[in-house]
Design an enzyme around this catalytic site. Structure first.
Site, short mmCIF file in Angstrom:
data_model
loop_
_atom_site.label_atom_id
_atom_site.label_comp_id
_atom_site.label_asym_id
_atom_site.label_seq_id
_atom_site.Cartn_x
_atom_site.Cartn_y
_atom_site.Cartn_z
N ASP A 168 45.69 31.97 32.88
CA ASP A 168 46.39 33.04 32.18
C ASP A 168 46.98 32.61 30.84
O ASP A 168 48.01 33.14 30.40
CB ASP A 168 47.51 33.64 33.06
CG ASP A 168 46.96 34.21 34.35
OD1 ASP A 168 45.82 34.71 34.33
OD2 ASP A 168 47.67 34.13 35.37
N LYS A 227 43.04 33.12 27.43
CA LYS A 227 41.63 32.77 27.14
C LYS A 227 40.84 33.99 26.68
O LYS A 227 40.03 33.91 25.75
CB LYS A 227 40.95 32.17 28.41
CG LYS A 227 41.61 30.89 28.89
CD LYS A 227 40.98 30.40 30.18
CE LYS A 227 41.25 31.29 31.38
NZ LYS A 227 42.67 31.37 31.79
N GLY A 254 41.38 37.24 35.44
CA GLY A 254 41.77 38.48 34.77
C GLY A 254 41.99 38.14 33.31
O GLY A 254 42.93 37.44 32.97
N HIS A 255 41.07 38.56 32.47
CA HIS A 255 41.12 38.19 31.05
C HIS A 255 41.40 39.43 30.21
O HIS A 255 40.61 40.37 30.19
CB HIS A 255 39.79 37.55 30.65
CG HIS A 255 39.48 36.28 31.42
ND1 HIS A 255 38.22 35.79 31.58
CD2 HIS A 255 40.31 35.44 32.08
CE1 HIS A 255 38.29 34.67 32.30
NE2 HIS A 255 39.54 34.44 32.63
N GLN A 305 40.28 30.51 34.91
CA GLN A 305 41.37 29.73 35.49
C GLN A 305 41.83 28.65 34.49
O GLN A 305 41.81 28.91 33.31
CB GLN A 305 40.97 29.11 36.84
CG GLN A 305 40.86 30.13 37.97
CD GLN A 305 39.53 30.87 38.00
OE1 GLN A 305 38.48 30.27 37.97
NE2 GLN A 305 39.58 32.18 38.08
P1 GDP Z 1 43.65 34.74 30.48
O1 GDP Z 1 43.45 34.86 31.95
O2 GDP Z 1 43.78 33.31 30.04
O3 GDP Z 1 42.62 35.47 29.68
O4 GDP Z 1 45.05 35.41 30.17
P2 GDP Z 1 45.60 36.82 30.76
O5 GDP Z 1 44.89 37.92 30.09
O6 GDP Z 1 45.61 36.78 32.23
O7 GDP Z 1 47.11 36.73 30.34
C1 GDP Z 1 47.50 36.56 29.00
C2 GDP Z 1 48.41 37.73 28.61
O8 GDP Z 1 49.08 37.43 27.42
C3 GDP Z 1 47.64 39.00 28.36
O9 GDP Z 1 48.44 40.09 28.76
C4 GDP Z 1 47.48 39.01 26.85
O10 GDP Z 1 47.34 40.32 26.30
C5 GDP Z 1 48.77 38.38 26.40
N1 GDP Z 1 48.72 37.60 25.17
C6 GDP Z 1 47.74 36.79 24.70
N2 GDP Z 1 48.14 36.18 23.58
C7 GDP Z 1 49.40 36.61 23.31
C8 GDP Z 1 50.36 36.30 22.30
O11 GDP Z 1 50.15 35.49 21.42
N3 GDP Z 1 51.55 36.94 22.40
C9 GDP Z 1 51.85 37.83 23.37
N4 GDP Z 1 53.05 38.38 23.39
N5 GDP Z 1 50.96 38.13 24.36
C10 GDP Z 1 49.77 37.52 24.32
P1 IMO Z 2 42.40 33.46 34.84
O1 IMO Z 2 40.95 33.19 34.52
C1 IMO Z 2 45.83 32.22 37.18
C2 IMO Z 2 45.09 30.93 41.26
C3 IMO Z 2 45.60 31.77 42.41
C4 IMO Z 2 45.88 30.69 43.43
C5 IMO Z 2 44.75 29.71 43.21
C6 IMO Z 2 43.57 29.90 44.15
O2 IMO Z 2 42.82 34.85 34.64
O3 IMO Z 2 43.26 32.45 34.14
P2 IMO Z 2 41.63 31.72 44.30
O4 IMO Z 2 41.70 33.19 44.54
O5 IMO Z 2 40.97 31.34 43.03
O6 IMO Z 2 41.07 30.95 45.46
O7 IMO Z 2 43.18 31.27 44.21
O8 IMO Z 2 44.31 29.91 41.88
N1 IMO Z 2 44.23 31.64 40.30
C7 IMO Z 2 44.60 31.95 39.06
N2 IMO Z 2 45.79 31.80 38.45
N3 IMO Z 2 44.79 32.72 36.50
C8 IMO Z 2 43.59 32.85 37.10
O9 IMO Z 2 42.48 33.22 36.43
C9 IMO Z 2 43.46 32.50 38.45
N4 IMO Z 2 42.45 32.53 39.35
C10 IMO Z 2 42.93 31.98 40.46
O10 IMO Z 2 46.75 32.47 42.04
O11 IMO Z 2 47.08 30.03 43.12
MG MG Z 3 44.29 35.83 33.59
#
Ligand code: GDP
Ligand code: IMO
Ligand code: MG
Length: 433
Positions: free
Chosen positions: A13, A16, A40-41, A224
């Protein structure tokens, strides 16, 4: 021609999705190599938000090819519903989105076994996303998995599903005291996916290698994060795949000699969802402030993310094992209000400084983070798009993080939108792409 891997440098999270979307412009193909719909991207373009789980985060760019490699575990239902979501939004996917014929499938029994196993672990639970990811990888390495290609041979499909369901039913009924699953209905459901998946299915390794030979650029998208990697993460509190840069080769069939670099994505602080050690975790009001300001709730499960200060040793370890050429630092704006911002520069364990990131969970659980605090900038960086405009104290903070991780910062992200990004002048990304 650069072929670059983008990985999460922390516990997932990191943002990415945003950075992959941004980089896609410079590439021809975006390939996912591991994980599944546990990811979840989030990608936000001109205020419009998309959350992608299985489909590469480059899909919003017309004319780019998106590939789901053989290292990914694919839930056909989740895949098709994501396709529908994109098509409903007017995003074209047919002819530019492909799935490897060798990717393994997630089946209903994976989810059932995972939920039961997690419940049985009690307070030792991993805190998984309950998507069936771990059990699907177990069956893959156990050589009883169902691959995409198997959907197109009804006899093979039936044989594997019937034999594995009967094994799983034994486990579900005897060990977990649950209800048996019906092999025939699983078989019929999956046979039904065959026709829908057919047009997306390709021999992805052959395709990618031919494209690379023809001079096309590939961006490998990790899901991840490195600290969740099955080999290099905080085992057993990890996911079941190779989230670090090395996973890109195994998970796509593109050789290491063809990959030219790795970019790590890190947040300006640290978060984690699920169980496991998080040395810089803030349980009180400061952690809550970060959670609220950063909207730190899981993009897949909605769970609140655990928050803490930037963990230097963990991110430095990521930089080392991925040989990161650059870090893209996200969510700097979330720290705008703080008067003082501590950075964890090292760990102490039983009074001694640890030289390396520890492998033992019991040690990582007990380390004492050593902090160096910098004065906060207490002014708005949200939405800043040029390095010069950043407050000096924010630049000092970035310098400290770069020193601690021993890695250059090429991108600074100051908001969720694609446009809220700074390319650091003269940086590796500015020079390479
Ligand atoms: P990922 O799994 O690595 O793609 O990240 P996620 O989408 O799960 O979580 C990142 C969150 O941070 C998302 O809600 C993005 O919209 C938000 N985000 C990304 N870059 C920034 C930033 O520079 N500032 C803020 N405030 N939010 C950001
Ligand atoms: P993105 O790509 C954050 C975590 C789960 C749990 C562990 C194992 O959005 O960064 P799983 O269901 O994969 O067997 O769970 O890994 N986890 C993540 N945490 N971002 C993710 O994906 C994750 N995908 C799995 O919360 O701790
Ligand atoms: Mg994510």
């Amino acid at each position: 021609m650069p072929n670059i891997v983008v990985i999460g440098a922390q516990w997932g999270d990191e943002g990415k999705g945003k950075i992959v979307d941004l980089l896609t412009e410079k590439f021809d193909i975006v390939a996912r190599y591991q994980g599944g719909h546990n990811a979840g991207h989030t990608v936000i373009v001109q205020g419009k938000k998309f959350v992608l789980h299985l489909i590469p985060s480059g899909i919003l760019h017309p004319g780019k090819v998106c590939m789901i490699g053989p290292g990914v575990v694919l839930d056909p239902k989740a895949f098709l519903s994501e396709v529908k979501m994109l098509e409903d939004e007017g995003i074209p996917v047919r002819g530019n989105l492909f799935v490897s014929n060798r990717a393994h499938l997630i089946l209903p029994y994976h989810r059932v076994v995972e939920t039961a196993a997690e419940a049985a672990r009690g307070d030792k639970k991993i805190g998984t996303t309950s998507r069936g990811i771990g059990p699907a990888y177990e069956d893959k390495t156990g050589r009883r998995g169902v691959r995409v290609i198997d959907l197109f041979d009804a006899e093979v499909l039936k044989e594997i599903i019937f034999s594995v369901t009967s094994e799983k039913n034994c486990l579900i009924q005897t060990l977990y005291k649950g209800e048996a699953l019906n092999a025939q209905s699983i078989y019929e459901e999956y046979l039904g996916y065959a026709a829908q998946l057919k047009e997306f299915t390709v021999d992805s390794a052959a395709f990618l290698n031919r494209q690379v030979r023809a001079g096309k650029r590939v961006l490998f998208e990790g899901a991840q994060g490195t600290l969740l990697d099955i080999d290099h993460g905080t085992y057993p509190y990890v996911t079941s795949s190779s989230a670090s840069a090395g996973g890109a080769c195994v998970g796509t069939g593109v050789a290491p000699s063809l990959i030219t670099g790795a970019i790590g994505i890190a947040k300006a602080y640290t978060t984690r969802v699920g169980s496991g050690p998080l040395p810089t975790e803030l349980n009180g009001s400061v952690g809550e402030t970060i959670r609220q300001r950063g909207a730190e709730y899981g993009a897949s499960t909605g769970r609140p993310r655990r928050c803490g200060w930037f963990d230097g040793p963990a991110t430095r370890y990521s930089a080392l094992i991925n040989n990161l050429q650059a870090i893209a630092l996200t969510k700097l704006d979330v720290l705008d209000e703080f008067a003082e911002i501590p950075v964890c520069t090292g760990y102490e364990y039983r009074g001694s400084k640890l030289e390396e990131f520890p492998a033992e969970i019991r040690v990582l659980d007990r380390v004492r983070p050593v902090y160096e605090a910098v004065a906060g900038w207490q002014t708005k960086t949200a939405g800043i798009r040029s390095y010069q405009e950043l407050p000096e104290r924010a630049k000092d903070y970035l310098k400290l993080l770069s020193d601690v991780t021993e890695t250059e910062f090429s991108f600074i992200s100051t908001g969720p939108d694609r446009e809220d990004t700074i390319v650091v002048p003269g940086s590796w990304i500015a020079k390479t792409l």
